[in-house]
Design a protein around this motif. Structure first.
Motif, PDB file in Angstrom:
ATOM      1  N   TRP A 161      11.725 -45.716 -52.874  1.00 43.48           N
ATOM      2  CA  TRP A 161      12.352 -45.001 -52.921  1.00 43.48           C
ATOM      3  C   TRP A 161      13.633 -44.604 -51.986  1.00 43.48           C
ATOM      4  CZ3 TRP A 161      10.530 -41.658 -49.441  1.00 43.48           C
ATOM      5  CH2 TRP A 161       8.875 -41.765 -48.990  1.00 43.48           C
ATOM      6  N   SER A 162      13.775 -46.030 -50.307  1.00 46.27           N
ATOM      7  CA  SER A 162      14.797 -45.958 -50.281  1.00 46.27           C
ATOM      8  C   SER A 162      15.758 -46.451 -50.351  1.00 46.27           C
ATOM      9  CB  SER A 162      14.170 -45.821 -49.116  1.00 46.27           C
ATOM     10  OG  SER A 162      13.179 -44.377 -47.888  1.00 46.27           O
ATOM     11  N   SER A 163      16.626 -46.298 -49.590  1.00 46.44           N
ATOM     12  CA  SER A 163      18.239 -47.602 -50.373  1.00 46.44           C
ATOM     13  C   SER A 163      17.742 -48.820 -49.370  1.00 46.44           C
ATOM     14  CB  SER A 163      19.199 -46.966 -49.774  1.00 46.44           C
ATOM     15  OG  SER A 163      19.274 -45.759 -50.675  1.00 46.44           O
ATOM     16  N   ARG A 164      18.150 -49.834 -50.183  1.00 42.69           N
ATOM     17  CA  ARG A 164      18.049 -51.256 -48.952  1.00 42.69           C
ATOM     18  C   ARG A 164      19.115 -50.901 -48.256  1.00 42.69           C
ATOM     19  NH1 ARG A 164      19.142 -55.603 -53.783  1.00 42.69           N
ATOM     20  NH2 ARG A 164      20.799 -54.691 -53.778  1.00 42.69           N
ATOM     21  N   ASP A 165      18.979 -51.126 -46.996  1.00 39.19           N
ATOM     22  CA  ASP A 165      20.026 -52.218 -46.273  1.00 39.19           C
ATOM     23  C   ASP A 165      21.245 -52.834 -46.405  1.00 39.19           C
ATOM     24  OD1 ASP A 165      17.878 -51.258 -44.703  1.00 39.19           O
ATOM     25  OD2 ASP A 165      17.697 -53.001 -43.724  1.00 39.19           O
ATOM     26  N   GLU A 166      21.451 -53.690 -47.912  1.00 40.93           N
ATOM     27  CA  GLU A 166      22.362 -54.345 -48.250  1.00 40.93           C
ATOM     28  C   GLU A 166      23.481 -53.294 -48.820  1.00 40.93           C
ATOM     29  OE1 GLU A 166      18.974 -55.627 -50.485  1.00 40.93           O
ATOM     30  OE2 GLU A 166      19.397 -55.487 -48.361  1.00 40.93           O
ATOM     31  N   ASP A 167      22.637 -51.682 -49.216  1.00 41.75           N
ATOM     32  CA  ASP A 167      23.173 -51.359 -49.394  1.00 41.75           C
ATOM     33  C   ASP A 167      24.220 -50.018 -48.861  1.00 41.75           C
ATOM     34  OD1 ASP A 167      22.926 -52.296 -52.341  1.00 41.75           O
ATOM     35  OD2 ASP A 167      21.008 -51.028 -53.178  1.00 41.75           O
ATOM     36  N   ALA A 168      23.526 -50.712 -47.867  1.00 39.79           N
ATOM     37  CA  ALA A 168      24.762 -48.800 -47.364  1.00 39.79           C
ATOM     38  C   ALA A 168      26.098 -48.354 -47.360  1.00 39.79           C
ATOM     39  CB  ALA A 168      24.343 -49.785 -45.392  1.00 39.79           C
ATOM     40  N   VAL A 169      27.063 -49.895 -47.597  1.00 40.15           N
ATOM     41  CA  VAL A 169      28.836 -49.772 -48.261  1.00 40.15           C
ATOM     42  C   VAL A 169      28.747 -50.886 -48.923  1.00 40.15           C
ATOM     43  CG1 VAL A 169      29.026 -49.242 -45.224  1.00 40.15           C
ATOM     44  CG2 VAL A 169      28.683 -51.434 -46.554  1.00 40.15           C
ATOM     45  N   GLY A 170      29.290 -50.590 -49.754  1.00 41.71           N
ATOM     46  CA  GLY A 170      29.980 -51.286 -51.055  1.00 41.71           C
ATOM     47  C   GLY A 170      30.425 -52.958 -50.453  1.00 41.71           C
ATOM     48  N   PRO A 171      30.472 -53.701 -51.121  1.00 41.76           N
ATOM     49  CA  PRO A 171      30.809 -55.488 -50.989  1.00 41.76           C
ATOM     50  C   PRO A 171      32.164 -55.333 -49.745  1.00 41.76           C
ATOM     51  CG  PRO A 171      30.878 -55.063 -53.217  1.00 41.76           C
ATOM     52  CD  PRO A 171      30.140 -53.547 -52.540  1.00 41.76           C
ATOM     53  N   GLY A 172      32.499 -56.500 -49.215  1.00 38.39           N
ATOM     54  CA  GLY A 172      33.654 -57.077 -48.690  1.00 38.39           C
ATOM     55  C   GLY A 172      33.233 -56.572 -47.331  1.00 38.39           C
ATOM     56  N   ARG A 173      32.809 -54.961 -46.907  1.00 38.95           N
ATOM     57  CA  ARG A 173      33.193 -55.097 -45.807  1.00 38.95           C
ATOM     58  C   ARG A 173      31.764 -53.987 -45.380  1.00 38.95           C
ATOM     59  NH1 ARG A 173      35.100 -49.678 -43.419  1.00 38.95           N
ATOM     60  NH2 ARG A 173      35.417 -48.501 -44.953  1.00 38.95           N
ATOM     61  N   PRO A 174      30.944 -55.476 -44.163  1.00 42.11           N
ATOM     62  CA  PRO A 174      29.644 -54.664 -43.537  1.00 42.11           C
ATOM     63  C   PRO A 174      30.675 -53.426 -42.755  1.00 42.11           C
ATOM     64  CG  PRO A 174      30.434 -56.971 -43.205  1.00 42.11           C
ATOM     65  CD  PRO A 174      31.721 -56.674 -44.174  1.00 42.11           C
ATOM     66  N   PRO A 175      28.999 -52.367 -42.344  1.00 36.95           N
ATOM     67  CA  PRO A 175      29.293 -51.836 -40.960  1.00 36.95           C
ATOM     68  C   PRO A 175      29.705 -52.218 -39.811  1.00 36.95           C
ATOM     69  CG  PRO A 175      27.398 -51.286 -42.503  1.00 36.95           C
ATOM     70  CD  PRO A 175      27.705 -52.709 -43.389  1.00 36.95           C
ATOM     71  N   VAL A 176      30.604 -51.835 -38.583  1.00 32.47           N
ATOM     72  CA  VAL A 176      30.714 -52.150 -37.830  1.00 32.47           C
ATOM     73  C   VAL A 176      29.434 -52.092 -36.677  1.00 32.47           C
ATOM     74  CG1 VAL A 176      32.150 -51.490 -35.737  1.00 32.47           C
ATOM     75  CG2 VAL A 176      33.578 -51.764 -38.071  1.00 32.47           C
ATOM     76  N   ARG A 177      29.019 -52.652 -36.249  1.00 29.89           N
ATOM     77  CA  ARG A 177      27.886 -52.555 -34.949  1.00 29.89           C
ATOM     78  C   ARG A 177      28.459 -52.065 -33.735  1.00 29.89           C
ATOM     79  NH1 ARG A 177      22.469 -54.057 -34.725  1.00 29.89           N
ATOM     80  NH2 ARG A 177      23.080 -55.534 -36.664  1.00 29.89           N
ATOM     81  N   PRO A 178      28.364 -51.558 -33.268  1.00 29.53           N
ATOM     82  CA  PRO A 178      28.934 -50.456 -31.930  1.00 29.53           C
ATOM     83  C   PRO A 178      29.030 -51.587 -30.589  1.00 29.53           C
ATOM     84  CG  PRO A 178      27.344 -49.202 -32.452  1.00 29.53           C
ATOM     85  CD  PRO A 178      27.101 -50.238 -33.985  1.00 29.53           C
ATOM     86  N   VAL A 179      29.011 -51.380 -29.693  1.00 30.29           N
ATOM     87  CA  VAL A 179      29.174 -51.571 -28.094  1.00 30.29           C
ATOM     88  C   VAL A 179      29.046 -50.769 -27.723  1.00 30.29           C
ATOM     89  CG1 VAL A 179      29.707 -53.697 -26.841  1.00 30.29           C
ATOM     90  CG2 VAL A 179      30.462 -53.875 -28.508  1.00 30.29           C
ATOM     91  N   LEU A 180      27.928 -50.933 -26.802  1.00 31.39           N
ATOM     92  CA  LEU A 180      27.751 -49.780 -25.303  1.00 31.39           C
ATOM     93  C   LEU A 180      28.280 -50.043 -24.469  1.00 31.39           C
ATOM     94  CD1 LEU A 180      26.106 -47.389 -24.698  1.00 31.39           C
ATOM     95  CD2 LEU A 180      24.836 -49.437 -23.270  1.00 31.39           C
ATOM     96  N   LEU A 181      29.279 -48.905 -23.763  1.00 31.03           N
ATOM     97  CA  LEU A 181      30.551 -48.966 -22.743  1.00 31.03           C
ATOM     98  C   LEU A 181      29.861 -48.257 -21.751  1.00 31.03           C
ATOM     99  CD1 LEU A 181      33.984 -49.206 -24.331  1.00 31.03           C
ATOM    100  CD2 LEU A 181      32.210 -50.983 -23.803  1.00 31.03           C
ATOM    101  N   ARG A 182      30.074 -48.458 -20.805  1.00 31.29           N
ATOM    102  CA  ARG A 182      29.364 -47.732 -19.238  1.00 31.29           C
ATOM    103  C   ARG A 182      30.894 -47.206 -18.096  1.00 31.29           C
ATOM    104  NH1 ARG A 182      24.212 -47.861 -19.234  1.00 31.29           N
ATOM    105  NH2 ARG A 182      22.706 -49.084 -20.476  1.00 31.29           N
ATOM    106  N   LEU A 183      31.215 -46.566 -17.856  1.00 33.00           N
ATOM    107  CA  LEU A 183      31.784 -46.038 -16.848  1.00 33.00           C
ATOM    108  C   LEU A 183      31.616 -44.308 -16.712  1.00 33.00           C
ATOM    109  CD1 LEU A 183      33.672 -43.228 -19.028  1.00 33.00           C
ATOM    110  CD2 LEU A 183      32.371 -44.480 -20.451  1.00 33.00           C
ATOM    111  N   THR A 184      32.463 -44.956 -15.566  1.00 32.50           N
ATOM    112  CA  THR A 184      32.400 -43.473 -14.142  1.00 32.50           C
ATOM    113  C   THR A 184      33.195 -42.608 -14.406  1.00 32.50           C
ATOM    114  OG1 THR A 184      31.675 -45.158 -12.890  1.00 32.50           O
ATOM    115  CG2 THR A 184      32.185 -43.083 -11.589  1.00 32.50           C
ATOM    116  N   ALA A 185      32.888 -40.946 -14.101  1.00 32.20           N
ATOM    117  CA  ALA A 185      33.942 -39.933 -14.251  1.00 32.20           C
ATOM    118  C   ALA A 185      34.772 -40.068 -12.874  1.00 32.20           C
ATOM    119  CB  ALA A 185      33.096 -39.025 -14.550  1.00 32.20           C
ATOM    120  N   ARG A 186      35.348 -39.709 -12.795  1.00 31.89           N
ATOM    121  CA  ARG A 186      36.413 -39.085 -11.738  1.00 31.89           C
ATOM    122  C   ARG A 186      35.847 -38.647 -10.136  1.00 31.89           C
ATOM    123  NH1 ARG A 186      41.173 -35.315 -14.124  1.00 31.89           N
ATOM    124  NH2 ARG A 186      40.704 -37.307 -15.527  1.00 31.89           N
TER     125      ARG A 186
END
Length: 742
Positions: free
Chosen positions: A470-495
């Motif tokens: 009864w859980s949604s399938r992965d392929e049904d996360a969004v409509g066809p044609g535009r898959p989700p964006v997989r994010p990239v981890l960025l690291r930085l240093t505060a001032r």
């Protein structure tokens, strides 16, 4: 401000009865036929629990509701739905869970291996937590009437009959769900009664008798690293910390009264509620476990950043053990079956939470503790136990992603324990949001990830996970044609040298290296953490050609205890600098267009949005603040009493730190605002009242700055209804697209 319970809502794109136990009596509650095994006693007659002089909130009386029997179907309005917060039946073959397939989070139940699920409560009130009784007779759950912050605890039988309100039926009351007694005879509930008298007479400052005691929040000012070293990341030179107009009109800054009382309630009704604990000026109070012999109760209490695990004897209400625990999931631990070991998710004397074993004597007092399972640079995020207490499920937070492990606990061992060996459980998605026992050896895990909606996965052998039908399938996360964006981890240093990080979502179709309009999105809490889960909001924004950078500024969880504490008091100025540093890094590494930046956030992130727009007026082209605080004085005057207690430790005491809070309030610097702003708020938000957005928008308009306010009907601090979430998402995207791409 983040509420205790985690929100994972998605949207479109009869055994024997109880006997004995009269409130105030020292007797114990027992189930007929259990050989007199005690569940819990009341506090002694006439003696306040824990000697706090607190009068408990009146014991709740169950309110029967119309029958809701039989399987029913909701009108399915969502093409893809989410399922989360599972709780299994006694044998593990069925599960109760929250699902939004009908457009609002509701209570559903059905077989783990089948798809014949049914709706157990068809009311439109959103459901927030679920717990199936150990004996399988009842399902307890919390709902938010009208979508607001005042919740009630309800229960229903698995076939939909016997539906009733256990606590929170009275207007203004709020009730939270605790644990079940191990035999299923009673469920713990925490009741927050409304203030008994108004704070002021309508004019002037708060009355003297409304000012809290000096220990109302006894930790303020700068953060300290473990070992007591001052955290010197904040340079206050040049900051207008004390240059506040002392003659400015004062507003009420604290709420009177307020208190939390925990009761043990028999869903069947014959036994009176049993008082377990009561505290005035309380930030939180949740019953996490009751020993199987009824001698001890495990409580979680304290404000954010100072949560405590408290063991209390039920015979005399004496506290026997107190140990710090990390923020995050409220289900902090459990007693061993014999009650001689307490297993805790604790960060006591540590940077990262680990599994700790505390040996308890016959009187409930500690006799040593040991760290039995830990991971370097990773918090123990979630902790759950099998029904027999011999297997522990451990979910570790590794830079935002989850690692799930199982640990076998040898019976009849005493602390100090040696390290426990663990078995790794492979995950199909990045983040575990909840893990629960299912039968003798099984598991139910609620998972989310960057490519899917929240779903529930089961494991009969404890190792191999499979998606429930009864859980949604992965392929049904969004409509066809535009898959989700997989994010990239960025690291930085505060001032000031503090390491920071965040997730960057690149809008699809843009050439590599091409500068893009970018939204800096700030999470709530501040102790929440940005994690790589699918966000319909981010999907909407990237679909409009906008990049999103979602960082963890100081104060966020998942990076160690010192990082969480690094924004306390005047450290919040450094958190505001973190926002600017993250924006600069998005330009350097994103790459974001420095001339087309926006800032956006919800709850505490909404506060940071307001504050960033006035502290860094030339950095952003626009902002979208969602349920954010704009003035700490009005926030403390208007929020719930227990939330004020918790917030004071994080932000500052509303009386003793009044000048600091004025300097930190965006309204104090409203004249610096130069760019358009959109504010969004739920009409029933009593966590951060809507007036916080209203006064900022009004002040902006008075100064000729374009400003709009979107108020969502039937919503509180969290937006739970699919149509409102869709409206919010599209309104925010329209606003940002218009101001960043024009």
């Amino acid at each position: 401000m983040a509420s205790d319970a985690r929100n994972h809502v998605t949207e479109e794109s009869t055994p024997g009865a109880l006997t004995g136990a009269v409130l105030g009596s020292p007797s114990v509650v027992t189930r007929t036929g259990t050989a007199g095994a005690p569940v819990a006693p009341a506090a002694p007659e006439g003696r306040p629990a824990e000697g706090r002089g607190a009068a408990p909130a009146a014991a709740p009386a169950p309110v029967l509701l119309p029958e809701a029997s039989g399987p029913r179907d909701a009108v399915t309005r969502l093409r893809s739905h989410g399922c989360w917060y599972p709780s299994a039946s006694a044998d593990g073959t069925e599960a109760a869970f929250i699902c939004d397939r009908g457009g609002v989070p509701q209570l559903w139940a059905g077989p783990v291996d089948g798809d014949e699920v049914h709706l157990l409560d068809s009311l439109p009130d959103p459901v927030k937590e679920v717990s199936w009784s150990p004996d399988g007779r009842w399902i307890a759950y919390t709902t938010a009437p009208g979508g607001g912050e005042h919740t009630r605890v309800m229960c229903v039988r698995p076939d939909g009959t016997g539906r009733r309100i256990l606590a929170g039926a009275d207007p203004g009351h709020t009730a939270y769900l605790g644990c079940w007694a191990h035999d299923g005879s009673a469920v713990a509930v925490t009741l927050a009664a409304p203030p008994a008298r108004p704070l002021t007479d309508g004019a002037g400052p708060a009355r003297a008798d409304t000012v809290p005691p000096v220990n109302w929040a006894d930790r303020g000012g700068r953060a300290t690293l473990l070992g007591g070293i001052p955290y010197e990341s904040v340079k206050t030179a040049g900051r207008a910390v004390t240059s506040v107009d002392a003659l400015a009109p004062e507003v009420p800054s604290v709420r009177s009264d307020g208190g939390l009382s925990a009761y043990l309630i028999d869903p069947d009704g014959p036994a009176s509620p049993v008082l377990l604990a009561t505290e005035t000026h309380a930030a939180t109070l949740r019953v996490c476990d009751i020993s199987r012999d009824g001698r001890l109760v495990l409580l979680r209490r304290g404000p954010r950043g100072r949560r405590e695990a408290v063991v209390r004897r039920t015979a005399d209400s004496a506290t026997t053990c107190t140990l710090p625990v990390a923020d995050g999931d409220p289900w902090i631990g459990r007693f061993s079956p014999d009650g001689r070991t307490l297993w805790l998710r604790s960060d006591a004397d540590r940077e990262y939470a680990a599994l700790v074993a505390v040996a308890l004597g016959a009187d409930g007092r500690p006799h040593g503790r040991s760290v039995v399972t830990e991971r370097q640079d990773s918090d123990l995020d979630l902790l759950a136990f099998s029904r027999d207490g011999h297997t522990a499920a451990l979910s570790w937070n590794e830079r935002g992603a989850s690692r799930l492990e199982l640990a076998e606990i040898p019976p009849a061992r005493r602390a100090p324990h040696g390290p426990l060996p663990t078995t790794h459980v492979r995950l199909p998605h990045e983040v575990v949001t909840r893990v629960e026992a299912a039968g003798p050896r099984g598991l139910l895990s609620a998972l989310s990830g960057s490519q899917r909606r929240p779903g529930i996965w089961s494991a009969s052998d404890g190792v191999s996970l499979r998606r429930t039908p009864w859980s949604s399938r992965d392929e049904d996360a969004v409509g066809p044609g535009r898959p989700p964006v997989r994010p990239v981890l960025l690291r930085l240093t505060a001032r000031d040298g503090l390491p920071l990080s965040g997730w960057y979502y690149r809008a699809p179709g843009r050439p590599p290296g091409a500068p893009a309009p970018c939204v800096i999105h700030l999470h709530g809490g501040p102790e929440e953490q940005e994690r790589p889960i699918f966000s319909p909001l981010y999907h909407e924004l990237t679909g409009r050609g906008l990049d999103v950078f979602a960082p963890d500024v100081r104060g966020s969880s998942g990076h160690g205890r010192s990082f969480v504490d690094a924004d306390l008091g005047a450290g919040r100025f450094a958190a505001l600098d973190d926002v600017a540093d993250c924006a600069a890094h998005a330009v350097a590494a994103g790459p974001a267009d420095p001339t087309r930046l926006a800032v956006m956030g919800r709850s505490y992130g909404g506060y940071l949005t307001f504050a960033s727009l006035v502290h860094h007026p030339d950095l952003f082209r626009t902002g979208v603040a969602v349920c954010g605080m704009s003035d700490f004085a009005t926030f403390f005057a208007g929020t719930e009493p227990w939330l004020a207690e918790s917030a004071a430790h994080k932000y500052g005491h509303p009386e003793r730190d009044r000048e600091l809070l004025r300097a930190l309030s965006p309204m104090t610097r409203i004249d610096a605002l130069r760019v358009p702003v959109l504010a969004v708020h739920g009409e029933h938000d009593t966590n951060v009242p809507p007036g916080e957005s209203e006064q900022f928008v009004r002040a902006a308009r008075d100064r000729g700055i374009p400003a709009e306010l979107l108020t969502l009907r039937d919503e509180g601090h969290d937006f739970l209804r699919a149509d409102n979430r869709r409206l919010f998402r599209r309104a925010a995207a329209d606003w940002l697209q218009r101001h960043l791409t024009a």
